[in-house]
Design a protein around this motif. Structure first.
Motif, PDB file in Angstrom:
ATOM      1  N   GLU A   5       0.839  -1.205   0.000  1.00  0.00           N
ATOM      2  CA  GLU A   5       0.000   0.000   0.000  1.00  0.00           C
ATOM      3  C   GLU A   5       0.871   1.251   0.000  1.00  0.00           C
ATOM      4  OE1 GLU A   5      -2.247  -0.840   3.516  1.00  0.00           O
ATOM      5  OE2 GLU A   5      -3.964  -1.583   2.376  1.00  0.00           O
ATOM      6  N   ARG A   6       1.951   1.228   0.810  1.00  0.00           N
ATOM      7  CA  ARG A   6       2.864   2.371   0.842  1.00  0.00           C
ATOM      8  C   ARG A   6       3.524   2.569  -0.516  1.00  0.00           C
ATOM      9  NH1 ARG A   6       4.744  -0.003   5.595  1.00  0.00           N
ATOM     10  NH2 ARG A   6       6.782  -0.302   4.626  1.00  0.00           N
ATOM     11  N   ALA A   7       3.920   1.479  -1.158  1.00  0.00           N
ATOM     12  CA  ALA A   7       4.559   1.569  -2.475  1.00  0.00           C
ATOM     13  C   ALA A   7       3.585   2.134  -3.508  1.00  0.00           C
ATOM     14  CB  ALA A   7       5.069   0.205  -2.909  1.00  0.00           C
ATOM     15  N   ALA A  11       4.012   5.667  -5.520  1.00  0.00           N
ATOM     16  CA  ALA A  11       4.008   5.756  -6.984  1.00  0.00           C
ATOM     17  C   ALA A  11       2.956   6.754  -7.469  1.00  0.00           C
ATOM     18  CB  ALA A  11       3.752   4.380  -7.587  1.00  0.00           C
ATOM     19  N   ARG A  12       1.768   6.739  -6.858  1.00  0.00           N
ATOM     20  CA  ARG A  12       0.711   7.683  -7.245  1.00  0.00           C
ATOM     21  C   ARG A  12       1.133   9.120  -6.971  1.00  0.00           C
ATOM     22  NH1 ARG A  12      -2.436   3.921  -4.485  1.00  0.00           N
ATOM     23  NH2 ARG A  12      -2.678   5.385  -2.757  1.00  0.00           N
ATOM     24  N   LEU A  13       1.696   9.342  -5.786  1.00  0.00           N
ATOM     25  CA  LEU A  13       2.123  10.693  -5.431  1.00  0.00           C
ATOM     26  C   LEU A  13       3.271  11.168  -6.308  1.00  0.00           C
ATOM     27  CD1 LEU A  13       1.903  10.585  -1.550  1.00  0.00           C
ATOM     28  CD2 LEU A  13       0.564  12.016  -3.085  1.00  0.00           C
ATOM     29  N   LEU A  16       1.823  12.181  -9.598  1.00  0.00           N
ATOM     30  CA  LEU A  16       1.075  13.424  -9.434  1.00  0.00           C
ATOM     31  C   LEU A  16       2.018  14.624  -9.328  1.00  0.00           C
ATOM     32  CD1 LEU A  16      -1.737  14.783  -8.883  1.00  0.00           C
ATOM     33  CD2 LEU A  16      -1.197  14.486  -6.461  1.00  0.00           C
ATOM     34  N   LEU A  17       3.044  14.502  -8.509  1.00  0.00           N
ATOM     35  CA  LEU A  17       3.948  15.624  -8.273  1.00  0.00           C
ATOM     36  C   LEU A  17       4.858  15.911  -9.467  1.00  0.00           C
ATOM     37  CD1 LEU A  17       4.847  14.975  -4.533  1.00  0.00           C
ATOM     38  CD2 LEU A  17       3.295  16.716  -5.462  1.00  0.00           C
ATOM     39  N   GLN A  18       4.946  14.993 -10.406  1.00  0.00           N
ATOM     40  CA  GLN A  18       5.723  15.220 -11.630  1.00  0.00           C
ATOM     41  C   GLN A  18       4.886  15.873 -12.726  1.00  0.00           C
ATOM     42  OE1 GLN A  18       9.085  14.825 -11.751  1.00  0.00           O
ATOM     43  NE2 GLN A  18       8.700  14.459  -9.590  1.00  0.00           N
ATOM     44  N   ASN A  19       3.577  15.949 -12.526  1.00  0.00           N
ATOM     45  CA  ASN A  19       2.681  16.548 -13.501  1.00  0.00           C
ATOM     46  C   ASN A  19       2.923  18.055 -13.555  1.00  0.00           C
ATOM     47  OD1 ASN A  19       0.072  18.033 -14.146  1.00  0.00           O
ATOM     48  ND2 ASN A  19      -0.427  15.940 -14.805  1.00  0.00           N
ATOM     49  N   ASP A  20       3.149  18.591 -14.757  1.00  0.00           N
ATOM     50  CA  ASP A  20       3.449  20.015 -14.903  1.00  0.00           C
ATOM     51  C   ASP A  20       2.326  20.920 -14.401  1.00  0.00           C
ATOM     52  OD1 ASP A  20       6.007  19.604 -15.909  1.00  0.00           O
ATOM     53  OD2 ASP A  20       5.331  19.608 -17.998  1.00  0.00           O
ATOM     54  N   ASP A  21       1.081  20.499 -14.605  1.00  0.00           N
ATOM     55  CA  ASP A  21      -0.041  21.303 -14.121  1.00  0.00           C
ATOM     56  C   ASP A  21      -0.064  21.363 -12.594  1.00  0.00           C
ATOM     57  OD1 ASP A  21      -0.962  21.861 -16.715  1.00  0.00           O
ATOM     58  OD2 ASP A  21      -2.193  20.041 -16.754  1.00  0.00           O
ATOM     59  N   VAL A  22       0.236  20.257 -11.942  1.00  0.00           N
ATOM     60  CA  VAL A  22       0.278  20.230 -10.478  1.00  0.00           C
ATOM     61  C   VAL A  22       1.449  21.079  -9.983  1.00  0.00           C
ATOM     62  CG1 VAL A  22       0.586  18.743  -8.454  1.00  0.00           C
ATOM     63  CG2 VAL A  22      -0.910  18.023 -10.321  1.00  0.00           C
ATOM     64  N   LYS A  23       2.595  20.958 -10.623  1.00  0.00           N
ATOM     65  CA  LYS A  23       3.745  21.787 -10.249  1.00  0.00           C
ATOM     66  C   LYS A  23       3.409  23.270 -10.370  1.00  0.00           C
ATOM     67  CE  LYS A  23       7.456  18.678 -11.750  1.00  0.00           C
ATOM     68  NZ  LYS A  23       8.562  18.526 -12.711  1.00  0.00           N
ATOM     69  N   ASP A  24       2.759  23.636 -11.490  1.00  0.00           N
ATOM     70  CA  ASP A  24       2.368  25.033 -11.689  1.00  0.00           C
ATOM     71  C   ASP A  24       1.384  25.502 -10.632  1.00  0.00           C
ATOM     72  OD1 ASP A  24       3.998  25.172 -13.925  1.00  0.00           O
ATOM     73  OD2 ASP A  24       2.351  24.992 -15.368  1.00  0.00           O
ATOM     74  N   ALA A  25       0.429  24.640 -10.287  1.00  0.00           N
ATOM     75  CA  ALA A  25      -0.561  25.006  -9.271  1.00  0.00           C
ATOM     76  C   ALA A  25       0.097  25.220  -7.911  1.00  0.00           C
ATOM     77  CB  ALA A  25      -1.639  23.929  -9.174  1.00  0.00           C
ATOM     78  N   ILE A  26       0.994  24.325  -7.535  1.00  0.00           N
ATOM     79  CA  ILE A  26       1.695  24.458  -6.255  1.00  0.00           C
ATOM     80  C   ILE A  26       2.509  25.739  -6.227  1.00  0.00           C
ATOM     81  CG2 ILE A  26       3.552  23.472  -4.840  1.00  0.00           C
ATOM     82  CD1 ILE A  26       2.432  20.677  -5.630  1.00  0.00           C
ATOM     83  N   THR A  68       8.647   9.629  -2.187  1.00  0.00           N
ATOM     84  CA  THR A  68       9.975   9.028  -2.372  1.00  0.00           C
ATOM     85  C   THR A  68      10.342   8.032  -1.283  1.00  0.00           C
ATOM     86  OG1 THR A  68      11.013  10.911  -1.266  1.00  0.00           O
ATOM     87  CG2 THR A  68      10.867  11.000  -3.666  1.00  0.00           C
ATOM     88  N   SER A  69      10.117   8.386  -0.041  1.00  0.00           N
ATOM     89  CA  SER A  69      10.623   7.543   1.044  1.00  0.00           C
ATOM     90  C   SER A  69       9.871   6.236   1.203  1.00  0.00           C
ATOM     91  CB  SER A  69      10.622   8.301   2.370  1.00  0.00           C
ATOM     92  OG  SER A  69       9.305   8.603   2.776  1.00  0.00           O
ATOM     93  N   ASP A  70       8.565   6.228   0.989  1.00  0.00           N
ATOM     94  CA  ASP A  70       7.808   4.987   1.128  1.00  0.00           C
ATOM     95  C   ASP A  70       8.259   3.949   0.109  1.00  0.00           C
ATOM     96  OD1 ASP A  70       6.354   5.856   3.278  1.00  0.00           O
ATOM     97  OD2 ASP A  70       4.564   6.354   2.146  1.00  0.00           O
ATOM     98  N   LEU A  71       8.462   4.391  -1.111  1.00  0.00           N
ATOM     99  CA  LEU A  71       8.917   3.478  -2.150  1.00  0.00           C
ATOM    100  C   LEU A  71      10.338   3.029  -1.871  1.00  0.00           C
ATOM    101  CD1 LEU A  71       8.143   2.032  -4.699  1.00  0.00           C
ATOM    102  CD2 LEU A  71       8.884   4.026  -6.019  1.00  0.00           C
ATOM    103  N   ALA A  72      11.186   3.925  -1.401  1.00  0.00           N
ATOM    104  CA  ALA A  72      12.566   3.559  -1.072  1.00  0.00           C
ATOM    105  C   ALA A  72      12.590   2.547   0.064  1.00  0.00           C
ATOM    106  CB  ALA A  72      13.368   4.795  -0.686  1.00  0.00           C
ATOM    107  N   GLY A  73      11.708   2.735   1.057  1.00  0.00           N
ATOM    108  CA  GLY A  73      11.635   1.796   2.172  1.00  0.00           C
ATOM    109  C   GLY A  73      11.200   0.413   1.728  1.00  0.00           C
ATOM    110  N   VAL A  74      10.274   0.364   0.796  1.00  0.00           N
ATOM    111  CA  VAL A  74       9.806  -0.917   0.278  1.00  0.00           C
ATOM    112  C   VAL A  74      10.939  -1.601  -0.486  1.00  0.00           C
ATOM    113  CG1 VAL A  74       8.234  -2.013  -1.369  1.00  0.00           C
ATOM    114  CG2 VAL A  74       7.384  -0.285   0.225  1.00  0.00           C
ATOM    115  N   ARG A  75      11.676  -0.837  -1.250  1.00  0.00           N
ATOM    116  CA  ARG A  75      12.800  -1.406  -2.014  1.00  0.00           C
ATOM    117  C   ARG A  75      13.865  -1.972  -1.086  1.00  0.00           C
ATOM    118  NH1 ARG A  75      13.095   3.432  -6.349  1.00  0.00           N
ATOM    119  NH2 ARG A  75      11.404   2.703  -7.685  1.00  0.00           N
TER     120      ARG A  75
END
Length: 78
Positions: A5-7, A11-13, A16-26, A68-75
């Motif tokens: 679930e953490r992984a 991956a979803r986050l 999402l955070l790599q999406n240019d529209d989301v980056k622009d909004a933030i 980043t950290s949840d996926l790294a922890g799973v790896r």
């Protein structure tokens, strides 16, 4: 939350955070908050804007960390 679930959340986050529209909004929300804070002369309102900006920063930081950290922890087998 189990590792899979953490992984999946990570991956979803990350996507999402790599999406240019989301980056622009933030960036836009942060810039608007900073501009409002800088131009405000009412002490109470300025304080509220400062706390809002800090909370927004904590939110974006937490999302970035989870992406980043949840996926790294799973790896690593956590």
């Amino acid at each position: 939350m189990i590792a899979e679930e953490r992984a999946a959340r990570s991956a979803r986050l990350h996507e999402l955070l790599q999406n240019d529209d989301v980056k622009d909004a933030i960036s836009s929300v942060e810039a608007d908050l900073i501009a409002s804070w800088r131009s405000c002369f009412d002490a109470a309102e300025r304080d509220r804007l400062w706390h809002t900006l800090q909370a927004f920063g904590l939110l974006t930081s937490k999302l970035t960390n989870w992406s980043t950290s949840d996926l790294a922890g799973v790896r690593k087998g956590r």
